[in-house]
Enzyme design. Sequence first.
Site, PDB file in Angstrom:
ATOM      1  N   ARG A 186     -46.305   9.169  29.414  1.00 38.04           N
ATOM      2  CA  ARG A 186     -45.320  10.065  28.826  1.00 38.04           C
ATOM      3  C   ARG A 186     -46.088  11.142  28.055  1.00 38.04           C
ATOM      4  NH1 ARG A 186     -43.601   4.743  27.971  1.00 38.04           N
ATOM      5  NH2 ARG A 186     -41.577   4.247  28.932  1.00 38.04           N
ATOM      6  N   LYS A 213     -42.587   4.508  23.818  1.00 38.29           N
ATOM      7  CA  LYS A 213     -41.125   4.503  23.701  1.00 38.29           C
ATOM      8  C   LYS A 213     -40.544   3.105  23.875  1.00 38.29           C
ATOM      9  CE  LYS A 213     -37.125   6.578  26.057  1.00 38.29           C
ATOM     10  NZ  LYS A 213     -36.739   7.504  27.153  1.00 38.29           N
ATOM     11  N   HIS A 292     -42.332  14.884  31.789  1.00 37.01           N
ATOM     12  CA  HIS A 292     -42.070  13.591  32.437  1.00 37.01           C
ATOM     13  C   HIS A 292     -42.349  13.639  33.936  1.00 37.01           C
ATOM     14  CE1 HIS A 292     -40.264   9.602  32.605  1.00 37.01           C
ATOM     15  NE2 HIS A 292     -39.618   9.977  33.689  1.00 37.01           N
ATOM     16  N   ARG A 295     -45.384  11.506  35.017  1.00 39.85           N
ATOM     17  CA  ARG A 295     -45.111  10.063  35.061  1.00 39.85           C
ATOM     18  C   ARG A 295     -44.229   9.733  36.269  1.00 39.85           C
ATOM     19  NH1 ARG A 295     -44.760   5.380  31.925  1.00 39.85           N
ATOM     20  NH2 ARG A 295     -42.736   4.352  31.831  1.00 39.85           N
ATOM     21  N   HIS A 318     -42.705  -0.361  32.196  1.00 39.13           N
ATOM     22  CA  HIS A 318     -41.255  -0.470  32.058  1.00 39.13           C
ATOM     23  C   HIS A 318     -40.885  -1.911  31.701  1.00 39.13           C
ATOM     24  CE1 HIS A 318     -40.908   3.394  34.323  1.00 39.13           C
ATOM     25  NE2 HIS A 318     -39.851   3.508  33.556  1.00 39.13           N
ATOM     26  N   TYR A 327     -36.864   4.409  41.720  1.00 41.82           N
ATOM     27  CA  TYR A 327     -37.915   5.162  42.397  1.00 41.82           C
ATOM     28  C   TYR A 327     -38.153   4.614  43.802  1.00 41.82           C
ATOM     29  CZ  TYR A 327     -39.129   7.428  37.984  1.00 41.82           C
ATOM     30  OH  TYR A 327     -39.093   8.169  36.837  1.00 41.82           O
TER      31      TYR A 327
END
Length: 343
Positions: A186, A213, A292, A295, A318, A327
Site C-alpha cells: 500500500r 491497514k 493502490h 498493489r 489479506h 482478483y
Amino acid sequence: MDKQIGDGAGRAEIAGTANVLVPAGGLSPACAPELVAEVEAARTYRLRARSANTLRAYASDWSQFQGWCWGRGLEPIPALPEVVATYLAALARAGRADSTVTRHLAAITWQHRREGLPPPSARDTHQLIADTLSGIRREQRARPTRKKAAIGAKDLAGMIAKVDGLGTRAVRDRAILALGLAAALRRSELVALQLADIQLVDQGLTVRVGHSKTDQEGEGATIAVPAGKVLHPVAHLNAWLTVRGGAPGPLFTRVGTRGEFTLEAMSDRSVARLVKSYAKMQGLDPETIAGHSLRAGFLTEAARTRASLAKMQEVSRHKSLKVLMGYVRSAEQFDDHAGAGFI
C-alpha cells in the site's frame, strides 16, 4: 477537563485521563513524580493505539471539522450529535466516500476522548449520527462505483522505462514503482518503510512491514521479493540505496527540485501522484490509476499466472480470502466460459 496533581516540581497536567485515583487528602509529594511518569506512560500508550498515518489523518479531519463548525457559528467541542450528523451529511454531499465520512467521525470521536469528553455518539439518544451514516452508506452502495485499475507488469515495466535519467529523483522513482508492485505494498506502507526494514538476500530481498491497514496491532510481516526478470526490483532498489546512503531513517525520502534530499519521509499522496504521472506517460488513463494500482497489479498478475491463494496471501497479507478471490475471479472470468462452445 484537565486535572492537576501535586504541586511545585511534582505538578503535572493530565489531559483526558479517566479513572485517576487520588486520595481524598491529596497526593503526597513523594508519590507525585512516580504518578506523573505513569500518567505520561499511559498517554504514550494511548497514542500508540493508532498508527502515525492514522493520527495524521485524524488531526487533518479534526481541523476540517473545526473550520466547518466555526464557519457556521457552531461549537466543535463538545459537539452536539445534531451538529456531527449534519457535518457527515455535508461531507457526503461534497462527494466524499462513505469510508472517508466514517474516518471523519472517528476523528471527532478521537478528539473528544483525547479531551476527556464523551464522544457525540455516546450522547446521541436519538441515533442521529448512526442513522445518518447508515443512510450515506446505503445511498453510496446504490451508486455505480469505478474501481481504480490495476497496473500490470508489462505496463509497469514501460512506466519504469519512461523514468528518464540517472538523477536522484529518477533513481528513487524507479525503485518505488518496482518495489511497490513486487511487494504488493500500500502507498502508506511504502512511505513508512525504514532502511532497517530491507534485507538483501541471495534470492532477492525481504521487506519487513511493521504496521499496516489490516495489522493495527503492529505484529508485522516479512515479505520475500525475488530479484525478478521483468521489473528488477532488487537492482532498482540497490541503485537507490547507492544514492541514498546507509544513514538510518525512511527508505524513500523526499527529493527537491535540484535533486537534493534529506532523510525526511515522503507522503503517501506524493506516491499516488508519482504513480499517476508515470501511468499517463505510459498511455494509461490517470483518472483510473491510484497508488493502490501497484498493489492491485501484483494480485492481478499473480491470479493470471495461477499463483495459489496461499502464496498470494503471503505477500498481500489479506486477513480474508474474499478480497483475493475477487482478483482470481476477475483474471479467470473468460476461462472455460460456459458459452465458449456456442457463442
